[in-house]
Design a protein around this motif. Structure first.
Motif, PDB file in Angstrom:
ATOM      1  N   PHE A 109       0.826  -1.207   0.000  1.00 34.60           N
ATOM      2  CA  PHE A 109       0.000   0.000   0.000  1.00 34.60           C
ATOM      3  C   PHE A 109       0.861   1.257   0.000  1.00 34.60           C
ATOM      4  O   PHE A 109       0.511   2.256  -0.622  1.00 34.60           O
ATOM      5  CB  PHE A 109      -0.982  -0.003   1.178  1.00 34.60           C
ATOM      6  CG  PHE A 109      -2.116  -0.982   1.016  1.00 34.60           C
ATOM      7  CD1 PHE A 109      -2.983  -0.898  -0.067  1.00 34.60           C
ATOM      8  CD2 PHE A 109      -2.307  -2.006   1.930  1.00 34.60           C
ATOM      9  CE1 PHE A 109      -4.035  -1.803  -0.230  1.00 34.60           C
ATOM     10  CE2 PHE A 109      -3.350  -2.912   1.781  1.00 34.60           C
ATOM     11  CZ  PHE A 109      -4.215  -2.814   0.698  1.00 34.60           C
TER      12      PHE A 109
ATOM     13  N   LYS B 104      -7.869  -2.485   1.123  1.00 34.36           N
ATOM     14  CA  LYS B 104      -7.987  -2.129  -0.292  1.00 34.36           C
ATOM     15  C   LYS B 104      -9.266  -1.326  -0.525  1.00 34.36           C
ATOM     16  O   LYS B 104      -9.246  -0.289  -1.205  1.00 34.36           O
ATOM     17  CB  LYS B 104      -7.979  -3.397  -1.150  1.00 34.36           C
ATOM     18  CG  LYS B 104      -8.252  -3.147  -2.623  1.00 34.36           C
ATOM     19  CD  LYS B 104      -8.294  -4.430  -3.423  1.00 34.36           C
ATOM     20  CE  LYS B 104      -8.692  -4.149  -4.874  1.00 34.36           C
ATOM     21  NZ  LYS B 104      -8.624  -5.337  -5.714  1.00 34.36           N
TER      22      LYS B 104
ATOM     23  N   ALA C 142      -8.202   1.330  -3.417  1.00 35.52           N
ATOM     24  CA  ALA C 142      -6.950   0.978  -4.103  1.00 35.52           C
ATOM     25  C   ALA C 142      -7.237  -0.054  -5.190  1.00 35.52           C
ATOM     26  O   ALA C 142      -6.922  -1.238  -5.052  1.00 35.52           O
ATOM     27  CB  ALA C 142      -5.936   0.438  -3.100  1.00 35.52           C
TER      28      ALA C 142
END
Length: 191
Positions: A63, A90, A95
């Motif tokens: 990340f 996520k 993301a």
């Protein structure tokens, strides 16, 4: 401490955002100071990179790379609960370029993959995973030309990396961390 803590992303678009950390035996999220050093070492190389966070755990390295402009980050984590937390992180970060696989890391490397520009190896200690993972990365063609490989090991355990040249090395407590780069003389392909 039991339950869940937090680790923060230290740079890029998600700077200051926090990721959950489950208190599990053997789970050692890379500390802020070490991640700062690592990404200083990688300055200028993260943007547009295809990254692999093998033994992902909290996903802090993957990340962090995405936050700093990586094109994608593939995260491989064997533990089902940790893989679910990666999915939660996520979603919380939106993301879209994070790919998460629940799989045993070395078996996952046994399959053909598109080459990676940056690989993060922070496996459980005392398992000889770094040596095995580096051999698979080199011999199975998982590394792009001039790819970087970052390793974390317990202190006093060298990170054997055939086909990789050590660029940087440092220590933090009982952890040694190193940055390698693929050398041009290795040949990709199945051994």
């Amino acid at each position: 401490m039991s339950g869940t803590g937090k680790i923060r992303i230290i740079g890029g678009q998600w700077r200051g955002r926090r990721l959950p950390v489950t208190d599990r035996p053997g789970l050692r999220p890379t500390p802020d100071r070490v991640r700062e050093t690592l990404f200083n070492w990688l300055a200028g190389s993260t943007g547009g990179a295809r990254c692999l966070d093998l033994f992902a755990g909290t996903g802090a390295l993957g990340f962090e790379a995405l936050s700093r402009g990586a094109r994608c980050a593939v995260m491989v984590e064997q533990n089902r609960e940790l893989a679910r937390r990666l999915q939660t992180s996520k979603a919380a970060l939106a993301a879209a370029s994070a790919e998460i696989f629940q799989a045993e890391a070395l078996a996952w490397l046994g399959e053909p993959r598109d080459p990676f520009d940056i690989v993060f190896l922070d496996p459980p200690f005392q398992q000889d995973y770094v040596k095995k993972a580096c051999a698979l990365l080199v011999n199975r063609g998982h590394l792009a030309p001039s790819a970087y490989v970052y390793t974390e090991t317990e202190r006093g355990v060298p990170s054997p990396a055939p086909g990789l040249k050590e660029l940087k090395q440092a220590r933090a407590g009982q952890v040694e961390y190193r940055l390698y780069q693929r050398t041009s003389e290795i040949k990709s392909g199945v051994p």
